[in-house]
Motif scaffolding. Structure first.
Motif: not given
Lengths: 118, 157
Positions: A8-9, A115-117, B55, B57, B86, B97-98, B118, B121-122, B125-129
């Protein structure tokens, strides 16, 4: 045995392989072994997973030396790597894991940056 | 409890109502506080103005990690309910966004739980900006301060 590998990413962009099936030889037992195998797959994979990372040499102490040119492989609790954006995280069957985690046939293995959410 | 991932915008009132209703079903008459937080896309980053963010994920793991996190918050702060939402995909400046929400008998637990959700979560949680401008885009780096906040919760455990 076969496993599915996902990226990913940044790792997806560098390797240009977002999802594929990988056949593991019998001597591949842990995530660290898989990383060693992937690094020999192509220069792109070596770059993505870091030239200096290996399965024997990671721990919570962190290893700061020689990391300028490659990513570092870290476990989920490697807090000394906080803020190091070149680290690589890994998951087995959608749960965060580390290089010592054993892999089994049919597993879904994933590699991605911190991760960067939020 | 609820943990939602999706590309559509969300309605705060609907989320608040859901949280309140779930809480009241679980602990009628003993829900004294609901804290909610909403994050929006800022129009600037360290290098200058941006148009928005994209974003990425990990479908499946993202939902599971967010669910686990909300469950952890409920247990840790003895909440009557909690929820997190999210968004993923392309979001423009000023968009929502969240969202996180925590309900508890007293406000201290609700405020703490919203912060916990919060901060963690950062981290988990597998999210990438990826920020984009008119003709460029770049992945967002992890902030040292975000890592520090999550580590503080993990140590306190």
């Amino acid at each position: 045995m076969n496993v599915t590998v996902k990226t990913f990413a940044q790792l997806r962009e560098i390797t240009q392989e977002g999802s594929f099936t990988l056949t593991l030889p019998d001597n591949i037992v842990t995530m660290g072994d898989v990383i060693t195998l992937l690094k020999s797959r192509s220069d792109k994979w070596a770059q993505a997973l870091g030239a200096n990372a290996d399965s024997e040499n990671t721990s919570e102490e962190g290893h700061e030396n020689g990391s300028e040119n490659g990513s570092k492989i870290v476990g989920k609790s490697a807090e000394t790597d906080a803020g190091n954006n070149s680290s690589v995280l890994m998951a087995r069957n959608q749960q965060l894991c580390d290089v010592n985690t054993h892999v089994e046939s049919g597993d879904e293995l994933a590699f991605f940056p911190p991760v960067t959410g939020g | 409890m609820f943990a939602l991932i999706g590309d559509a915008d969300f309605d705060q009132q609907w989320l608040y109502n859901r949280l309140r209703q779930e809480s009241s079903q679980k602990a009628k008459g003993n829900v004294g506080a609901i804290v909610t937080f909403t994050g929006l896309v800022r129009d600037n980053n360290v290098d200058g103005n941006i148009l928005g963010i994209e974003l990425e994920h990990y479908p499946g793991m993202t939902e599971q990690a967010l669910t686990d996190l909300v469950q952890q918050a409920i247990t840790r702060f003895s909440l009557t309910s909690a929820g997190a939402v999210h968004r993923v995909g392309r979001l423009y400046n000023d968009e929502q966004i969240v969202w996180v929400g925590a309900a508890a008998p007293h406000r201290a637990a609700a405020f703490e739980a919203a912060n916990f959700l919060m901060d963690m979560l950062k981290q988990s949680v597998p999210l990438w900006k990826k920020e984009f401008t008119r003709d460029d885009s770049r992945w967002v780096d992890v902030k040292a301060s975000d890592d520090k906040a999550a580590m503080a919760w993990l140590r306190e455990k």
